[in-house]
Design an enzyme around this catalytic site. Structure first.
Site, PDB file in Angstrom:
ATOM      1  N   LYS A  54       0.856  -1.232   0.025  1.00 51.27           N
ATOM      2  CA  LYS A  54       0.002  -0.014  -0.053  1.00 51.27           C
ATOM      3  C   LYS A  54       0.924   1.433   0.048  1.00 51.27           C
ATOM      4  O   LYS A  54       0.501   2.135  -0.601  1.00 51.27           O
ATOM      5  CB  LYS A  54      -0.897  -0.118   1.282  1.00 51.27           C
ATOM      6  CG  LYS A  54      -1.973  -0.901   1.229  1.00 51.27           C
ATOM      7  CD  LYS A  54      -2.732  -1.215   2.572  1.00 51.27           C
ATOM      8  CE  LYS A  54      -3.778  -2.408   2.258  1.00 51.27           C
ATOM      9  NZ  LYS A  54      -4.423  -2.733   3.584  1.00 51.27           N
ATOM     10  N   GLN A  98      -4.623  -1.229   9.830  1.00 49.23           N
ATOM     11  CA  GLN A  98      -4.194  -2.653   9.119  1.00 49.23           C
ATOM     12  C   GLN A  98      -4.811  -3.571  10.044  1.00 49.23           C
ATOM     13  O   GLN A  98      -4.638  -3.658  11.087  1.00 49.23           O
ATOM     14  CB  GLN A  98      -3.004  -2.714   8.753  1.00 49.23           C
ATOM     15  CG  GLN A  98      -2.418  -4.007   8.208  1.00 49.23           C
ATOM     16  CD  GLN A  98      -3.394  -4.084   6.574  1.00 49.23           C
ATOM     17  OE1 GLN A  98      -3.222  -3.215   5.780  1.00 49.23           O
ATOM     18  NE2 GLN A  98      -3.956  -5.341   6.306  1.00 49.23           N
ATOM     19  N   ASP A 124     -11.409   3.168   4.079  1.00 48.45           N
ATOM     20  CA  ASP A 124     -11.995   1.716   3.893  1.00 48.45           C
ATOM     21  C   ASP A 124     -13.326   1.614   3.921  1.00 48.45           C
ATOM     22  O   ASP A 124     -13.819   0.444   3.572  1.00 48.45           O
ATOM     23  CB  ASP A 124     -11.273   0.835   5.385  1.00 48.45           C
ATOM     24  CG  ASP A 124      -9.976   0.194   4.985  1.00 48.45           C
ATOM     25  OD1 ASP A 124      -9.885  -0.078   3.840  1.00 48.45           O
ATOM     26  OD2 ASP A 124      -9.248  -0.146   5.989  1.00 48.45           O
TER      27      ASP A 124
END
Ligand code: NAP
Length: 314
Positions: A54, A98, A124
């Site tokens: 990422k 995460q 997200d």
């Protein structure tokens, strides 16, 4: 006839190319690039791999990305304080924590963290406000993996409107948002899970079948209507040589990869499905690259919305 490839890597590259001028334009108007704060707690090796991917992709796309690390021993309060700091940071438009979090943080830790991320920075799409907007078909920040799958289907000319779609898996991050995105595009959607009766029979009615359960080779030929589009979301790290031998025939390049590395990432869909499906996304190279590029896209959207809302660069 073997299934047509649903090429996630190629579609991700297309989207990346479209994002580049938009990121440059934002950066010149705002005097700063869109910014993403990634939080990682502990040392889970798979997370290390995903986070590195990422950060690299964000940098290549012209975004600012900062990694904030906390040790395995961090308390939930430390993590919530870090999220609060990122919520108040002008330089960060997106925040990603995460998964997984260390078990010691408690069973509901992830939900508690998602609940405190500023919904405007929730790239997200897991905050209840953004989930609610998705239910009402007015989401601007929707979960990355299902959003990427919609891009894959649409850009590969797989018809969604009027189709029968079956989603296997009902998680908050993949299955449920996937079902909603398909429903909003006028598919007739069925969601399956571990208690579904006659799962193969339900799946076999699908024009579009999406499997997100994390069970290697679970979806067999008889689950698939001939000609259906099949999207394999599952990614399971397999280290069992006997399982690899059962799934892949001796001529398969996947066996060679396993022989070299001693491990293999395997999808939910059995290789034999390629003989009956009309289109199929591979693992790797299917959904994974799209998830990352949708994270970049969501960060740009969040940046533009924040700038617009502040009367600044939008
Ligand atoms: P999850 O939270 O563990 O959810 C798994 C779902 O699968 C649950 O709803 C579960 O049903 C269902 N399930 C498990 N076994 C089943 C069975 N035998 N029959 C029918 N349903 C079954 O997983 P997730 O986070 O959604 O992830 C699913 C997979 O996608 C994993 O392999 C993950 O690594 C992968 N993934 C990949 C990407 C990517 O970018 N490529 C992104 C996200 C996830 P119940 O609800 O009844 O327990």
């Amino acid at each position: 006839m073997p299934a047509r490839l649903l090429d996630g890597a190629a579609v991700a590259n297309q989207i990346r190319a479209e994002l580049a001028p938009a990121v440059a334009s934002f950066s010149s108007r705002a005097g700063r690039p869109p910014g993403l704060g990634i939080v990682r707690v502990g040392h889970d090796p798979a997370s290390e791999f995903y986070v590195r991917g990422k950060l690299k992709s964000a940098g290549e796309a012209g975004l600012r990305s900062d990694l904030e690390r906390l040790p395995d021993t961090a308390a939930l309060a430390d993590l919530l304080a870090l999220v609060d700091r990122l919520n108040r940071s002008d330089a960060h438009d997106g925040i990603l924590v995460q998964s997984p979090l260390p078990a010691a943080m408690g069973e509901d830790a992830e939900q508690r963290v998602f609940d405190v991320i500023d919904p405007r920075k929730d790239v997200d799409g897991f905050h209840p406000v953004n989930v609610g907007r998705l239910v009402q078909n007015r989401a601007t920040l929707a979960a990355c993996t299902p959003s990427g799958i919609i891009e894959l289907l649409e850009r590969s000319n797989v018809p969604i409107a009027g189709s029968r779609a079956v989603v296997i898996g009902r998680s908050d991050i993949v299955g449920k948002p996937m079902a909603l995105l398909l429903l909003h595009r006028h598919a007739t959607v069925t969601v399956c899970h571990s208690k579904t009766a006659d799962l193969p029979g339900v799946c076999a009615a699908a024009d579009v079948l999406i499997s997100a359960i994390g069970r290697p080779g679970f979806v067999r030929r008889h689950f698939v209507k001939p000609g259906a589009a099949v999207v394999d979301v599952g990614t399971t790290q397999v280290t069992d040589a006997a399982l690899v031998d059962r799934l892949f025939d001796s001529a398969s390049s996947r066996r060679q990869v396993f022989a070299r590395r001693g491990a293999l990432v395997v999808g939910d869909v059995h290789p034999e499905v390629a003989e009956v499906a009309g289109a199929l996304s591979p693992v790797p190279g299917g959904v994974g690259p799209l998830t990352i590029v949708m994270l970049l896209k969501n960060t740009l959207i969040a940046a533009e919305q924040r700038a617009g809302g502040a009367g600044g660069a939008g």
